[in-house]
Design an enzyme around this catalytic site. Structure first.
Site, PDB file in Angstrom:
ATOM      1  N   GLY A  26       0.813  -1.202   0.000  1.00 55.85           N
ATOM      2  CA  GLY A  26       0.000   0.000   0.000  1.00 55.85           C
ATOM      3  C   GLY A  26       0.845   1.249   0.000  1.00 55.85           C
ATOM      4  O   GLY A  26       2.067   1.205  -0.113  1.00 55.85           O
TER       5      GLY A  26
ATOM      6  N   ASP B 251     -10.661   7.556   0.117  1.00 53.81           N
ATOM      7  CA  ASP B 251      -9.991   6.679  -0.864  1.00 53.81           C
ATOM      8  C   ASP B 251     -10.887   5.481  -1.205  1.00 53.81           C
ATOM      9  O   ASP B 251     -10.455   4.325  -1.137  1.00 53.81           O
ATOM     10  CB  ASP B 251      -8.650   6.198  -0.321  1.00 53.81           C
ATOM     11  CG  ASP B 251      -7.732   5.680  -1.428  1.00 53.81           C
ATOM     12  OD1 ASP B 251      -7.978   6.009  -2.611  1.00 53.81           O
ATOM     13  OD2 ASP B 251      -6.786   4.932  -1.124  1.00 53.81           O
TER      14      ASP B 251
END
Length: 356
Positions: A40, A144
């Protein structure tokens, strides 16, 4: 998919390109890494298990622990996840620090593609609206929302919203996001509101080709105040549109039955798409390019295309990697042609009533 099957599938992603920074077998508290899953923005995600109980879990390990801002954001994610008890979010198992590395242990979830059918897609959006609404009621904006951050619990079709690492309090400074899904204001240095997540909902609905063009157009407006005020309002608009469709169909059926009229539906022919490949050249079309109702036009670059472009209701023009001069006098909403732009596109309505 069973827990063993899911773990085996995730282990197969542990290739050389996707290898994590930590070796399999490392322990973080009572949890052991068993496979690398993904990398990530701020952390690496591993498949893991409890040392004593063997319970499978997802273990996020923070990278660049020296950066105070990232560490604080990681801790906020763990704190928020520990407070959220809804099934719309992954279960929180543990948080701690081992050998100077912060780690977060949460429920292991299953990755899937977005729903393909209209019915399952609508149910998916309703569930996602509930999850987002819960965050907003707590004064939190996810920031997000995208397919990669929507997973599924094994044996369930209900989406689970993950990766709260970019979540901020309402009116906080923006923290970026994923281009293509995040709202424009997240990259403009202005305060963030729930409208940013509402924008992402509209983009998801568009990606799933569910229809609802008017709803989606409003929800993906570049102006936050023009979007729906809440996730509940967005879900309600879709629900009303679905109900209206059922009502129209039911009334039509009743009229046919009452009148004893047989309606014979003719074959509906969809006009063939129009494809224009530029091959790096400048194409000047002297005749107007008119796209019929239900027809799709495609302009494929690289190159220039110069013509008067118009369309009928329900027509679409898809453009990619090109420079387009539309010399038509009327543009949307006077001309109902719907434009879709991908990759690098420059579109100029040079002869319209109001040049733009």
């Amino acid at each position: 998919m069973t827990e063993d099957e899911l773990t085996a599938r995730l282990k197969r992603t542990d290739s050389g390109e996707l290898a994590g920074t930590l070796p399999v077998g490392n322990c973080f508290g009572d949890w052991r890494l068993t496979a690398f899953i993904a990398r990530g923005g701020n952390s690496d995600v591993y498949c893991g298990e409890h040392v004593a109980l063997g319970t499978a879990a997802a273990i996020k390990v923070l990278r660049d622990e020296g950066r105070a801002e990232r560490r604080e954001r990681f801790r906020n994610e763990a704190r928020l996840l520990s407070e959220l008890k809804s099934a719309s979010f992954p279960r929180f198992y543990a948080y701690g620090t081992s050998d100077g590395r912060d780690y977060l242990v949460e429920e292991l979830l299953e990755p899937r593609e977005l729903p393909h059918t209209r019915r399952s897609g609508i149910r998916f959006l309703y569930a996602l609206c509930d999850a987002i609404g819960e965050l907003h009621r707590r004064g939190i904006v996810h920031c997000d929302i995208k397919p990669a951050n929507i997973l599924f619990r094994r044996g369930s079709d209900e989406p689970v919203l993950v990766d709260l690492g970019l979540a901020v309090s309402i009116s906080d400074d923006p923290s970026g996001g994923s281009r293509g899904y995040s709202a424009p204001e997240q990259f403009l240095g202005v305060a963030i509101t729930p409208a940013a997540d509402i924008h992402a909902l509209g983009v998801l609905a568009e990606r799933m080709n569910l229809g609802f063009r008017g709803i989606i157009r409003r929800d993906t407006s570049s102006i936050p105040s023009e979007r729906f005020e809440s996730a509940a309002d967005f879900a309600r608009a879709i629900r009303y549109r679905v109900w209206a469709r059922y009502v129209v169909v039911a009334l039509s059926a009743l009229i046919v039955i009452a009148c004893g009229v047989k309606i014979v539906m003719g074959n509906m022919v969809t006009p063939a798409p129009i494809e224009i490949e530029l091959h790096g050249q400048r194409v000047v079309r002297t005749e107007p390019l008119h796209i019929k109702a239900g027809q799709v036009g495609r302009i494929i670059g690289p190159g220039w295309f110069d013509a008067a472009i118009t369309g009928e209701k329900g027509s679409r023009l898809w453009m990619t990697n090109c420079f387009v001069l539309n010399r038509a006098q009327k543009i949307y909403p006077k001309d109902p042609l719907y434009y879709e732009l991908t990759k690098d596109v420059y579109l100029n309505f040079c002869n319209s009533d109001k040049p733009s």
